[in-house]
Design a protein around this motif. Sequence first.
Motif, PDB file in Angstrom:
ATOM      1  N   ALA A  15      23.013  26.182  14.467  1.00  0.00           N
ATOM      2  CA  ALA A  15      24.424  26.354  14.798  1.00  0.00           C
ATOM      3  C   ALA A  15      24.698  26.000  16.247  1.00  0.00           C
ATOM      4  CB  ALA A  15      24.845  27.803  14.529  1.00  0.00           C
ATOM      5  N   GLY A  16      23.705  26.201  17.106  1.00  0.00           N
ATOM      6  CA  GLY A  16      23.926  25.972  18.515  1.00  0.00           C
ATOM      7  C   GLY A  16      23.606  24.575  18.980  1.00  0.00           C
ATOM      8  N   GLY A 116      18.237  30.694  24.107  1.00  0.00           N
ATOM      9  CA  GLY A 116      18.438  29.588  23.182  1.00  0.00           C
ATOM     10  C   GLY A 116      19.582  29.729  22.213  1.00  0.00           C
ATOM     11  N   TYR A 117      20.164  30.912  22.100  1.00  0.00           N
ATOM     12  CA  TYR A 117      21.213  31.098  21.100  1.00  0.00           C
ATOM     13  C   TYR A 117      22.542  30.496  21.550  1.00  0.00           C
ATOM     14  CZ  TYR A 117      18.040  34.288  18.718  1.00  0.00           C
ATOM     15  OH  TYR A 117      16.965  34.822  18.061  1.00  0.00           O
ATOM     16  N   PRO A 118      23.325  29.951  20.603  1.00  0.00           N
ATOM     17  CA  PRO A 118      24.635  29.379  20.954  1.00  0.00           C
ATOM     18  C   PRO A 118      25.556  30.474  21.469  1.00  0.00           C
ATOM     19  CG  PRO A 118      24.425  29.617  18.574  1.00  0.00           C
ATOM     20  CD  PRO A 118      23.073  29.906  19.155  1.00  0.00           C
ATOM     21  N   VAL A 248      27.888  35.222  21.902  1.00  0.00           N
ATOM     22  CA  VAL A 248      27.067  34.689  20.818  1.00  0.00           C
ATOM     23  C   VAL A 248      27.700  35.127  19.502  1.00  0.00           C
ATOM     24  CG1 VAL A 248      24.792  34.829  19.715  1.00  0.00           C
ATOM     25  CG2 VAL A 248      24.970  34.689  22.205  1.00  0.00           C
ATOM     26  N   PRO A 249      27.816  34.254  18.515  1.00  0.00           N
ATOM     27  CA  PRO A 249      28.440  34.637  17.245  1.00  0.00           C
ATOM     28  C   PRO A 249      27.741  35.843  16.615  1.00  0.00           C
ATOM     29  CG  PRO A 249      28.152  32.266  17.345  1.00  0.00           C
ATOM     30  CD  PRO A 249      27.427  32.827  18.528  1.00  0.00           C
ATOM     31  N   ALA A 255      21.259  37.837  12.709  1.00  0.00           N
ATOM     32  CA  ALA A 255      20.052  37.100  12.319  1.00  0.00           C
ATOM     33  C   ALA A 255      18.905  37.387  13.283  1.00  0.00           C
ATOM     34  CB  ALA A 255      20.353  35.603  12.248  1.00  0.00           C
ATOM     35  N   ASP A 256      19.200  37.431  14.582  1.00  0.00           N
ATOM     36  CA  ASP A 256      18.171  37.782  15.567  1.00  0.00           C
ATOM     37  C   ASP A 256      17.655  39.198  15.316  1.00  0.00           C
ATOM     38  OD1 ASP A 256      16.818  37.455  18.378  1.00  0.00           O
ATOM     39  OD2 ASP A 256      17.919  39.349  18.480  1.00  0.00           O
TER      40      ASP A 256
END
Length: 349
Positions: A15-16, A116-118, A248-249, A255-256
């Motif tokens: 996604a990111g 690293g997350y969007p 972050v969404p 999910a994380d």
Amino acid sequence: MKLQTVLPLITLLLAGTAHAEAVQAPLVTRTALDALTVSWSGREPVDIFLSDDPDAKPDDAKLVSKEDRDGTETVKVAAGERAYFLLRGHKSGDLVRVAERVLPLQQGSNFRDIGGYPAADGKHVRWGLIYRSGGQPLLTDADVKQIQALQLANLVDLRSGEERVIAPTRIDGVPYQAVGYSMSALTGGSVPKNGQGVYRNLPTMMAPQLRLIFQDLLARKGAIAYNCSAGQDRTGFVTAMILSALVVPRATIVADYHLSTTYRRPEWEMPKIDTVAQANNPVAMFFAKYQQDPAAAIPQPLKEADGTPFLSHAFDEVDSRWGSVENYLDQEIGVTKLDLAALRAGYLE
């Protein structure tokens, strides 16, 4: 690495990185004690750079593969080395940074980077600055050295006073912060059933610890880490608030959160408890019951029978009492809109 580990990571990062068409779904997996494999997909050849600096630019990093077209590259690294890859579209110049999600500790549990997350404005959370973890009472000397190499500026222990006495951290040489409270605040004086009852209480119970963590983040003195015993419930809530502050969404945050089921190692979270010597210690006996239960050795999914993530209950509490995470952070934690802007400037790239 197991397929069930790889797939969530691909989903999280896809996604990111979709905006950078040259490099999509980058992923780093440890394929041997001294080898990392970076994989990706995309529309053009990729130049791959390697560095031990999470802020390195291509000119400061080692080129390990040029015009790579097959979507995978395995690189030898020193055992325990923290390595960061830069993947650059050879034609477009599109650049993505990626690293191994979890630290490969010998006797650690759930110690991982939330980079690293969007996030906001098409950016990503910077790697190498914010780490979440389970307890660290049984780390090997090599594990301690690996963590010390992260150059942590602060370690915030989210555990109760009783847990910290039973299972003190082995991480030395790092400024250490904790807020005293009794395990009864979490358990209600009995063995809790994980879920709504525990998670609805977290926004209030973890507020003092969150104040410390956000103060540390805003001080920008270096990387920070925080932990509870399993690194999933209290640590999961704190991580959710940090990632929410960085926009972050929520689906990515959840999910994380669920990665704890993959990365926990319960056998390294608490020393073996002597039930005779600790017979008069109710908290020690509480954990001893878990150690005696074979099912507790296997991390359980963090969701209700209907699939609702436990973390959703904490979000529901925040949304119902404060209206939003931003309001909660402002009114309960003291993180203003100006603070949020500073956090996003400092922890996103």
